[in-house]
Scaffold this motif. Sequence first.
Motif, PDB file in Angstrom:
ATOM      1  N   THR A 191       3.506  83.609  53.245  1.00  0.00           N
ATOM      2  CA  THR A 191       4.065  82.799  54.330  1.00  0.00           C
ATOM      3  C   THR A 191       3.646  83.358  55.697  1.00  0.00           C
ATOM      4  O   THR A 191       4.212  82.988  56.725  1.00  0.00           O
ATOM      5  CB  THR A 191       5.615  82.757  54.242  1.00  0.00           C
ATOM      6  N   THR A 193       0.195  84.868  58.221  1.00  0.00           N
ATOM      7  CA  THR A 193      -0.930  84.245  58.934  1.00  0.00           C
ATOM      8  C   THR A 193      -1.946  83.705  57.913  1.00  0.00           C
ATOM      9  O   THR A 193      -1.915  84.102  56.736  1.00  0.00           O
ATOM     10  CB  THR A 193      -1.648  85.307  59.796  1.00  0.00           C
ATOM     11  N   PRO A 194      -2.864  82.836  58.340  1.00  0.00           N
ATOM     12  CA  PRO A 194      -3.890  82.352  57.398  1.00  0.00           C
ATOM     13  C   PRO A 194      -4.662  83.513  56.756  1.00  0.00           C
ATOM     14  O   PRO A 194      -5.000  83.472  55.577  1.00  0.00           O
ATOM     15  CB  PRO A 194      -4.801  81.486  58.280  1.00  0.00           C
ATOM     16  N   LYS A 195      -4.881  84.575  57.504  1.00  0.00           N
ATOM     17  CA  LYS A 195      -5.626  85.724  56.970  1.00  0.00           C
ATOM     18  C   LYS A 195      -4.817  86.395  55.846  1.00  0.00           C
ATOM     19  O   LYS A 195      -5.369  86.767  54.803  1.00  0.00           O
ATOM     20  CB  LYS A 195      -5.901  86.715  58.122  1.00  0.00           C
ATOM     21  N   GLN A 196      -3.508  86.525  56.085  1.00  0.00           N
ATOM     22  CA  GLN A 196      -2.657  87.144  55.050  1.00  0.00           C
ATOM     23  C   GLN A 196      -2.635  86.293  53.771  1.00  0.00           C
ATOM     24  O   GLN A 196      -2.738  86.809  52.664  1.00  0.00           O
ATOM     25  CB  GLN A 196      -1.231  87.342  55.570  1.00  0.00           C
ATOM     26  N   ARG A 197      -2.502  84.976  53.956  1.00  0.00           N
ATOM     27  CA  ARG A 197      -2.509  84.067  52.781  1.00  0.00           C
ATOM     28  C   ARG A 197      -3.826  84.197  52.015  1.00  0.00           C
ATOM     29  O   ARG A 197      -3.842  84.266  50.797  1.00  0.00           O
ATOM     30  CB  ARG A 197      -2.379  82.601  53.225  1.00  0.00           C
ATOM     31  N   GLN A 198      -4.911  84.263  52.798  1.00  0.00           N
ATOM     32  CA  GLN A 198      -6.227  84.365  52.151  1.00  0.00           C
ATOM     33  C   GLN A 198      -6.336  85.683  51.366  1.00  0.00           C
ATOM     34  O   GLN A 198      -6.823  85.713  50.234  1.00  0.00           O
ATOM     35  CB  GLN A 198      -7.308  84.286  53.227  1.00  0.00           C
ATOM     36  N   GLN A 201      -4.376  85.309  48.189  1.00  0.00           N
ATOM     37  CA  GLN A 201      -5.071  84.448  47.225  1.00  0.00           C
ATOM     38  C   GLN A 201      -6.233  85.193  46.560  1.00  0.00           C
ATOM     39  O   GLN A 201      -6.432  85.126  45.343  1.00  0.00           O
ATOM     40  CB  GLN A 201      -5.585  83.178  47.933  1.00  0.00           C
TER      41      GLN A 201
END
Length: 328
Positions: A191, A193-198, A201
């Motif tokens: 939940t 930043t986009p970098k953390q989500r990436q 994943q």
Amino acid sequence: MYGGGNTFESVKFEGLENEDPQKLAEFEARIERGEKIEPHDWMPQLYRKQLIRMIEQHAHSEIIGALPEGTWITRAPGFKRKLALMAKVQDEVGHAQLLYSAAETLGKSREQMIDDLIEGKSKYSNIFNYPAFTWADSCFISWLVDAGAIVNQMANARGSYGPYCRALERICAEESFHLKYGHHCVIHMATGTPKQRQMMQEAIDRWWGPMMHFFGPPDKVSVHTEVLMRWKVKMASNDDCRNQFLDMYVPKIWELGLTIPDPNLRKNPETKKWEYTEPDWDEFKRVINGDGPCNKERLAVRRVAEERGKWVRQALLRPKTEYVTPLA
Ligand code: BYC
């Protein structure tokens, strides 16, 4: 796991024909009644041998399993994460101590077990032979590897050998905190930043195959399941544990908007079993036989620890030595 010798050979009921049939029947009746077998009770040699193999491998897995996460203590993001991870790693080493003690009750010394580990004769879980490149890898281990371990251990804690079951009960209680901590870390990443989500994943993509391997080979080729289940050492088969893990955790992973790198993964509504692409079992065999990405490094670290700790063990082995009186 590393080294070994009897992987996938037919060792199912080796030597059972030499046991006293009456004693064997009494032993099996006790197990059937749900009684616990204790260290001084009569037991067939094969039961002893199988328990030593399994508990010893489990102990090594805990101690080697502390290594990939251990490297993240100094790099964990923030003081609270550092504290929690340090406590978790310390718990894992404590689990190894409990399990080595349980295996010692069966007659193999701790020194011999450690020697077999560092000489590559013994084994430990496949999954710890992969590198934890990023913080998200450490989050994956804390949540999902611990979750897999709990599924297996909760079942086996109801098994037949007293010292192993008691160790597992305590281990599961501690692991449940690891699971909460790991889940919290993964939610934070998913939940964030986009970098953390990436990053999260990518960690799932890297670890999914080894995670599927973690529960052991499919039941139809598992060498030890039959005898271990007959004597209630193993209380669920490899495929049952894998299925239970998928049942409990796939929905939670999907809930976070993360994906699993297997297009065939689905729960069959009729059989209520999960269907999936078979993970690469050749890779599994290579890794458990010593040829994974980190096998050599993991054992090298243990060898150094053993060498550096030698003087402490030698000092402890001289109980008559008079110690220097403390100055204050
Ligand atoms: N990795 O006949 P099978 C943790 C081997 S630590 C490597 O199905 P069995 C954590 C197997 O040994 C918790 N090798 O065996 C720690 C056998 O080879 P050998 C780890 C594997 O015993 C720190 C051969 O393949 N949990 O969670 O009936 C931080 C044939 O297999 C593996 C335990 O150790 C594997 N994954 O069933 C975070 C649980 N799977 O010995 C987390 C205790 C199979 O004939 N162990 N092999 O040369 C067990 O429950 C069972 O031993 C297994 C395998 C389910 C693993």
